[in-house]
Design a protein around this motif. Structure first.
Motif, PDB file in Angstrom:
ATOM      1  N   GLU A   1     -12.222  23.443   7.335  1.00 35.35           N
ATOM      2  CA  GLU A   1     -10.188  23.069   7.615  1.00 35.35           C
ATOM      3  C   GLU A   1      -9.734  22.901   6.224  1.00 35.35           C
ATOM      4  O   GLU A   1     -10.394  21.558   5.697  1.00 35.35           O
ATOM      5  N   ILE A   2      -8.738  23.707   6.458  1.00 37.10           N
ATOM      6  CA  ILE A   2      -8.643  23.926   4.830  1.00 37.10           C
ATOM      7  C   ILE A   2      -6.959  22.893   5.217  1.00 37.10           C
ATOM      8  O   ILE A   2      -6.017  23.905   5.756  1.00 37.10           O
ATOM      9  N   GLY A   3      -6.774  21.928   4.764  1.00 35.88           N
ATOM     10  CA  GLY A   3      -5.432  21.814   4.012  1.00 35.88           C
ATOM     11  C   GLY A   3      -4.978  22.180   2.841  1.00 35.88           C
ATOM     12  O   GLY A   3      -5.182  22.531   2.206  1.00 35.88           O
ATOM     13  N   LEU A   4      -3.037  21.914   3.049  1.00 35.71           N
ATOM     14  CA  LEU A   4      -2.723  22.099   1.878  1.00 35.71           C
ATOM     15  C   LEU A   4      -3.105  22.234   0.622  1.00 35.71           C
ATOM     16  O   LEU A   4      -3.167  22.225  -0.638  1.00 35.71           O
ATOM     17  N   SER A   5      -3.590  20.612   0.500  1.00 34.93           N
ATOM     18  CA  SER A   5      -3.970  19.888  -0.700  1.00 34.93           C
ATOM     19  C   SER A   5      -5.524  20.492  -0.857  1.00 34.93           C
ATOM     20  O   SER A   5      -5.898  19.872  -1.923  1.00 34.93           O
ATOM     21  N   ASP A   6      -5.912  21.144  -0.231  1.00 33.02           N
ATOM     22  CA  ASP A   6      -7.336  21.773  -0.652  1.00 33.02           C
ATOM     23  C   ASP A   6      -7.117  23.094  -1.444  1.00 33.02           C
ATOM     24  O   ASP A   6      -7.941  23.669  -2.173  1.00 33.02           O
ATOM     25  N   VAL A   7      -5.438  23.465  -1.060  1.00 31.74           N
ATOM     26  CA  VAL A   7      -5.710  24.176  -2.232  1.00 31.74           C
ATOM     27  C   VAL A   7      -4.842  24.573  -3.377  1.00 31.74           C
ATOM     28  O   VAL A   7      -4.738  24.901  -4.524  1.00 31.74           O
ATOM     29  N   LEU A   8      -3.304  23.723  -2.532  1.00 32.05           N
ATOM     30  CA  LEU A   8      -2.568  23.460  -4.317  1.00 32.05           C
ATOM     31  C   LEU A   8      -3.244  22.700  -5.233  1.00 32.05           C
ATOM     32  O   LEU A   8      -3.416  21.244  -4.953  1.00 32.05           O
ATOM     33  N   ASP A   9      -2.240  22.833  -6.245  1.00 35.56           N
ATOM     34  CA  ASP A   9      -3.198  22.455  -7.302  1.00 35.56           C
ATOM     35  C   ASP A   9      -1.910  22.638  -8.742  1.00 35.56           C
ATOM     36  O   ASP A   9      -0.926  23.168  -8.380  1.00 35.56           O
ATOM     37  N   MET A  10      -1.266  21.170  -9.372  1.00 39.13           N
ATOM     38  CA  MET A  10      -0.569  21.499 -10.157  1.00 39.13           C
ATOM     39  C   MET A  10      -0.857  22.153 -11.000  1.00 39.13           C
ATOM     40  O   MET A  10       0.005  22.711 -12.336  1.00 39.13           O
ATOM     41  N   TRP A  11      -2.221  22.650 -11.498  1.00 32.49           N
ATOM     42  CA  TRP A  11      -2.125  22.676 -12.313  1.00 32.49           C
ATOM     43  C   TRP A  11      -1.853  25.069 -12.768  1.00 32.49           C
ATOM     44  O   TRP A  11      -2.988  25.369 -11.522  1.00 32.49           O
ATOM     45  N   ILE A  12      -1.056  25.156 -13.053  1.00 31.97           N
ATOM     46  CA  ILE A  12      -1.423  27.042 -12.857  1.00 31.97           C
ATOM     47  C   ILE A  12      -2.330  27.731 -12.651  1.00 31.97           C
ATOM     48  O   ILE A  12      -3.352  27.589 -13.846  1.00 31.97           O
ATOM     49  N   GLY A  13      -1.854  28.201 -12.054  1.00 26.62           N
ATOM     50  CA  GLY A  13      -3.791  29.270 -11.699  1.00 26.62           C
ATOM     51  C   GLY A  13      -4.698  28.022 -11.183  1.00 26.62           C
ATOM     52  O   GLY A  13      -5.607  29.075 -10.156  1.00 26.62           O
TER      53      GLY A  13
ATOM     54  N   SER B   1      -4.536  26.804  -7.907  1.00 24.45           N
ATOM     55  CA  SER B   1      -4.685  27.296  -6.317  1.00 24.45           C
ATOM     56  C   SER B   1      -5.427  27.921  -6.203  1.00 24.45           C
ATOM     57  O   SER B   1      -5.881  28.156  -5.259  1.00 24.45           O
ATOM     58  N   GLU B   2      -5.207  29.340  -6.380  1.00 21.64           N
ATOM     59  CA  GLU B   2      -5.931  30.621  -6.947  1.00 21.64           C
ATOM     60  C   GLU B   2      -7.505  30.035  -6.951  1.00 21.64           C
ATOM     61  O   GLU B   2      -8.238  30.633  -5.916  1.00 21.64           O
ATOM     62  N   ARG B   3      -7.671  29.993  -8.196  1.00 23.82           N
ATOM     63  CA  ARG B   3      -9.603  29.646  -8.449  1.00 23.82           C
ATOM     64  C   ARG B   3      -9.872  28.709  -6.790  1.00 23.82           C
ATOM     65  O   ARG B   3     -10.845  28.772  -7.082  1.00 23.82           O
ATOM     66  N   ASN B   4      -8.734  27.742  -6.000  1.00 25.43           N
ATOM     67  CA  ASN B   4      -9.487  26.839  -5.526  1.00 25.43           C
ATOM     68  C   ASN B   4      -9.811  27.458  -3.845  1.00 25.43           C
ATOM     69  O   ASN B   4     -10.559  27.849  -3.584  1.00 25.43           O
ATOM     70  N   LEU B   5      -9.180  29.006  -4.140  1.00 24.09           N
ATOM     71  CA  LEU B   5      -9.057  29.797  -2.812  1.00 24.09           C
ATOM     72  C   LEU B   5      -9.670  30.235  -2.754  1.00 24.09           C
ATOM     73  O   LEU B   5     -10.924  30.654  -2.124  1.00 24.09           O
ATOM     74  N   ARG B   6     -10.165  31.053  -4.136  1.00 21.45           N
ATOM     75  CA  ARG B   6     -11.389  31.739  -4.407  1.00 21.45           C
ATOM     76  C   ARG B   6     -12.655  31.285  -3.921  1.00 21.45           C
ATOM     77  O   ARG B   6     -13.543  31.648  -3.282  1.00 21.45           O
ATOM     78  N   ALA B   7     -12.850  30.387  -4.950  1.00 25.58           N
ATOM     79  CA  ALA B   7     -13.926  29.407  -3.900  1.00 25.58           C
ATOM     80  C   ALA B   7     -14.236  28.918  -2.753  1.00 25.58           C
ATOM     81  O   ALA B   7     -14.879  28.553  -2.445  1.00 25.58           O
ATOM     82  N   ILE B   8     -13.684  29.016  -1.856  1.00 23.87           N
ATOM     83  CA  ILE B   8     -12.908  28.402  -0.631  1.00 23.87           C
ATOM     84  C   ILE B   8     -14.177  29.721   0.155  1.00 23.87           C
ATOM     85  O   ILE B   8     -14.485  29.795   1.033  1.00 23.87           O
TER      86      ILE B   8
END
Ligand code: ATP
Length: 269
Positions: A81-93, A95-102
Motif C-alpha cells: 500500500e503506497i501512500g503519499l508520504s511513501d512517494v513525496l519527498d522534499m528534495w527535487i528528484g 520522489s521519482e527515485r522513490n517511485l522507481r524503487a517502489i
C-alpha cells in the motif's frame, strides 16, 4: 540492493468473500484479473497480458482498500500500500527515485499488487499545478514511465489506485495501458450492509440479532461506518460483561444504540 521503506509489504490474507456487497466490482475484477490468471492457456490464446491498472473510485470508507487487499489475496500476490508520504519527498528528484524503487521492488516480488491510495493527490492534473506543483509533474511522468515504459516488464505486477476525486487526476494517467479501467465503489445497499454487518460480527458472542432490521436502519452508512457501529456495540457488551462478571453477548439494543450514535461519514462527497 536497498529495499525502499514503503511501509507494509504483507500477504493480503483476505479474499473477495470477505468484502460485503459490491457484486459489480467483484465481477469486474474476475473478468480483468482472476479469470485470465486462472486460465493461462486461454489467456495465451487470446494474447491477454497479466498487467494493467485499475482505478477504484467512490466515497470514502466504502471498501476500496479492502477490495484491493482482497484481490491481492485472490491473486496470491503480496500487497504494497503506497501512500503519499511513501512517494513525496522534499528534495527535487527524490520522489521519482522513490517511485522507481517502489516499482523495482514490486517487480522483484511478483506476483505483487501495488495499491496507490489517494492517486488524485499524486497524479493531479498537470494543468492545475503551479509553483510547488512542478515536483508533482515529475511524479506523474515517473508513474507513466513505470506503467508503460518500453523497457519495463510488468507481467505479474498489478497496479491499483484509489481516489475520492477522480476528476482531479491527470488524464494521462487514465489512458489505455495505464489506469484505463475504472470501477465505481458505491456505498452499500441494504443487502450489502447486512453482509458487511455479518462480516464484522463474525465470531463475536451475539444474542438474537436481527441483521436485516439493522441493515434497514443504517441507510446511508459506509462500510467503515458499519465497522465502527459493530466496534462500539462490542465495547458496550464487553463493558457489561466486566460489570456482570460473566459473558454478556452483543444484543440488538447495543447495535441499534451504536447505529444512532455513529453519524454517516459519507456526507458531502
Ligand atoms: P478511503 O477512501 O477513506 O481510503 P476506502 O474506500 O479505501 O476508504 P476501506 O479502507 O476499504 O475504505 O474501508 C474501511 C473499513 O471499512 C474496512 O477496513 C472495513 O472494515 C470496512 N468496510 C468498508 N467497506 C466494506 C465492505 N464492502 N465489506 C466489509 N467491510 C467494509
Amino acid at each position: 540492493v536497498v529495499e525502499p521503506d514503503i511501509g507494509t509489504i504483507r500477504a493480503a490474507g483476505i479474499t473477495l468473500a470477505d468484502v460485503g456487497g459490491l457484486a459489480e466490482v467483484k465481477k469486474r475484477l474476475e473478468l480483468s484479473f482472476l479469470k485470465p490468471l486462472r486460465n493461462p492457456e486461454l489467456r495465451l490464446r487470446f494474447g491477454k497480458s497479466l498487467r494493467g491498472g485499475l482505478l477504484l473510485w467512490g466515497p470514502p470508507g466504502c471498501g476500496k482498500t479492502l477490495v484491493a487487499r482482497a484481490l491481492a489475496g485472490e491473486l496470491g500476490a503480496s500487497f504494497y500500500e503506497i501512500g503519499l508520504s511513501d512517494v513525496l519527498d522534499m528534495w527535487i528528484g527524490s520522489s521519482e527515485r522513490n517511485l522507481r524503487a517502489i516499482f523495482d521492488t514490486a517487480r522483484r516480488n511478483r506476483p505483487c499488487l501495488l495499491f496507490f491510495d489517494e492517486i488524485d493527490a499524486l497524479g493531479q492534473k498537470r494543468s492545475q499545478l503551479r509553483g510547488g506543483g512542478s515536483a508533482l509533474r515529475g511524479v506523474v511522468n515517473q508513474i507513466l514511465a513505470e506503467l508503460d515504459g518500453a523497457s519495463t516488464d510488468n507481467d505479474g505486477v498489478f497496479v491499483l489506485a484509489a481516489s475520492n476525486h477522480p476528476w482531479d487526476i491527470d488524464s494521462a494517467l487514465l489512458r489505455p495501458g495505464r489506469f484505463d479501467r475504472t470501477v465505481l465503489v458505491l456505498p452499500p445497499d441494504t443487502d450489502a450492509r447486512e453482509a458487511i454487518l455479518r462480516f464484522h460480527l463474525r465470531g463475536r458472542p451475539t444474542d438474537r440479532i436481527d441483521l436485516a432490521k439493522l441493515a434497514k436502519l443504517t441507510d446511508g452508512r459506509s462500510g467503515a461506518d458499519l465497522a465502527l457501529i459493530c466496534e462500539q456495540a462490542t465495547e458496550v457488551a464487553m463493558d457489561g460483561s466486566l460489570t456482570a462478571g460473566r459473558l454478556e453477548p452483543i444484543t440488538q439494543r447495543h447495535l441499534e444504540d451504536a447505529a444512532r450514535a455513529v453519524r454517516p461519514s459519507i456526507g458531502e462527497w
